[in-house]
Design an enzyme around this catalytic site. Sequence first.
Site, PDB file in Angstrom:
ATOM      1  N   CYS A  51       0.814  -1.224  -0.115  1.00  9.67           N
ATOM      2  CA  CYS A  51       0.135   0.006  -0.036  1.00  9.67           C
ATOM      3  C   CYS A  51       0.845   1.300   0.090  1.00  9.67           C
ATOM      4  O   CYS A  51       0.322   2.378  -0.381  1.00  9.67           O
ATOM      5  CB  CYS A  51      -1.109   0.209   1.275  1.00  9.67           C
ATOM      6  N   ASP A  83      -2.034  -3.110   8.046  1.00  5.95           N
ATOM      7  CA  ASP A  83      -3.274  -3.942   8.593  1.00  5.95           C
ATOM      8  C   ASP A  83      -2.979  -5.377   8.149  1.00  5.95           C
ATOM      9  O   ASP A  83      -3.181  -6.266   8.806  1.00  5.95           O
ATOM     10  CB  ASP A  83      -4.474  -3.362   8.086  1.00  5.95           C
ATOM     11  N   CYS A 124      -2.171   3.017   3.047  1.00  8.13           N
ATOM     12  CA  CYS A 124      -3.241   2.021   3.813  1.00  8.13           C
ATOM     13  C   CYS A 124      -4.033   2.862   4.831  1.00  8.13           C
ATOM     14  O   CYS A 124      -3.873   4.188   5.083  1.00  8.13           O
ATOM     15  CB  CYS A 124      -2.032   1.204   4.596  1.00  8.13           C
ATOM     16  N   GLU A 447      -8.126  -4.755  14.539  1.00  5.06           N
ATOM     17  CA  GLU A 447      -9.189  -4.995  13.374  1.00  5.06           C
ATOM     18  C   GLU A 447      -8.849  -6.592  13.174  1.00  5.06           C
ATOM     19  O   GLU A 447      -7.920  -7.091  13.234  1.00  5.06           O
ATOM     20  CB  GLU A 447      -8.750  -4.283  12.221  1.00  5.06           C
ATOM     21  N   SER A 473     -12.245  -5.824   9.551  1.00  3.77           N
ATOM     22  CA  SER A 473     -11.411  -5.509   8.258  1.00  3.77           C
ATOM     23  C   SER A 473     -12.466  -4.978   7.548  1.00  3.77           C
ATOM     24  O   SER A 473     -13.473  -5.626   7.405  1.00  3.77           O
ATOM     25  CB  SER A 473     -10.493  -6.628   7.800  1.00  3.77           C
TER      26      SER A 473
END
Length: 563
Positions: A51, A83, A124, A447, A473
């Site tokens: 990302c 993440d 991200c 998450e 997520s």
Amino acid sequence: MNDINKYSKHVTQNDERPGAQSMLHAAGLSDEDMQKAQVGIVSCGWEGNPCNMHLNGLATEIKQSVNANDLIGLIYHTSGVSDAISMGTTGMRFSLPSRDIIADSVEMVTSAQWYDATIAVVGCDKNMPGALMGINRVNRPGIIVYGGTIKSGCYQDKKLDITSSFEAVGQKMSGQITPEEFKKIVRNACPGPGACGGMYTANTMASAIEGLGMSMPFNSSFPAVSQQKADETKTIGAAIRNILEKDIRPKDIQTREAFENALRLIIVLGGSTNAVIHMIALAKSVGVRLDMNDFQQASNTTPLLSDLKPSGQYVMEELNDVGGVPGVMKMMLNEGLLHGDCMTVTGQTLEENLAEVPHLHEGQTVVMPLEKPLKKEGHLQILYGNLAPEGAVAKITGKEGEIFEGTANIFDSEDEANTAILAGKVSEGDVVVIRYCGPKGGPGMPEMLKPTASIMGMGLGKKVALITDGRFSGATHGFVVGHVTPEAQTGGVIALIRNGDKIKIDGVSNTLEVALSLAELKERKAQWTAPKINADHGLLLKYAHLVSTASEGCVTDELAKKL
């Protein structure tokens, strides 16, 4: 024309600050340069995450564009968390706190260095709200530049993305694929630079920020590896100079009406549940009142139109191919779903920006027409009840059903839940409860994708529900409810339920209830003792003491908490 170097001149034009001027000369600025406005270009670039891996290159291109417009561009950097890499590990606890660290660093550098404007180059999930929160705090001209979406992976003529890797775990465990196929899916899911490809949190927030007016048209749509994204960097210098000269600031753009636009766009696109906490936090950073009920109002009046992953079949690059986010917004404007008079970073209103934008391509199937929605109301539903008296967030597209009743199967950490799921200890009819994962309980409100992806991969997506005081997520789909507030760490009802309790999730009446009397809940609360915070030093301990609830946006500064 406004005095566009109104901040930087405090160090470049003041004879009482010769040390500052010497330092800037040492950094390469000439006497002529000292007369120009300075633009901080904050890159969230770093090598360890697709990302973000290309953002430093984009920042360099943007600097050239800034300097070509008789400004001084100065690149600096801020932190980030992947993440997808930290997902399912204790590292994920640092993801949401990174949003505030990014905001703090942008506010810090802009203020300390007296920059006249800021351009944030982001990738991200938490990069985007974090950078914009920092820009908002100083309220000087700023533009968000999203690094763009990743291209789809491919294996055996099937399109892949990051969710494919997580769901492959359950598919392997249930015998649907071989270990060799599993490895090939993992190897081919992510082909290069760019943020996760579906309407997950990164693309959701990029789209929302474009809807807010804080990025250039098509910024959220152009893929990371595309000539369109490369060409976009060449336009940013002129854009930032324009809003410097017109003195258009973040609070001029991010009005209540602009937030209503962004929320409706999120609903139409089928965006991530994480947008709830991020948009509330963004609104607080510009002094606009926004809460969970505003999301519910947007869902009540806005249909789900986009057949995008995770619940649909398309990804962001395919939306770009049929007209992109501006094409969607043009349709929404024509249908009366947007406020067209909101100002944007182009120096024009949203309606003016969209005037020359082509309509969505005729015959495309990525975005349905208003008269044939995928769902007549929005997919983001705010649930209340004795299990969530301050609210919870459900993502209900209709594909997973709208009502689920089942038996609580309780875990006090994500690790416990993941182990049980893969060991076959989660069965049809279970409501999996993962608790002590909230903002304070995590700490950091981690998450989750691993448990939901495993459940989906094992074919239990419509047979099992999952609730948590943590987050999901943006790639999650299935019958899931997150952000349960109050959280377990502070004694919320989610801390009091036990294995075997009956739970009902109702996406029609928007309720989340456990079948326990008030007297029983009071008795259990009297027996409950708060566990020790799951951190004994450093960032996470500090975050646990500072952070507000999920329903308040998980903000950490006192003034924002009061809004």
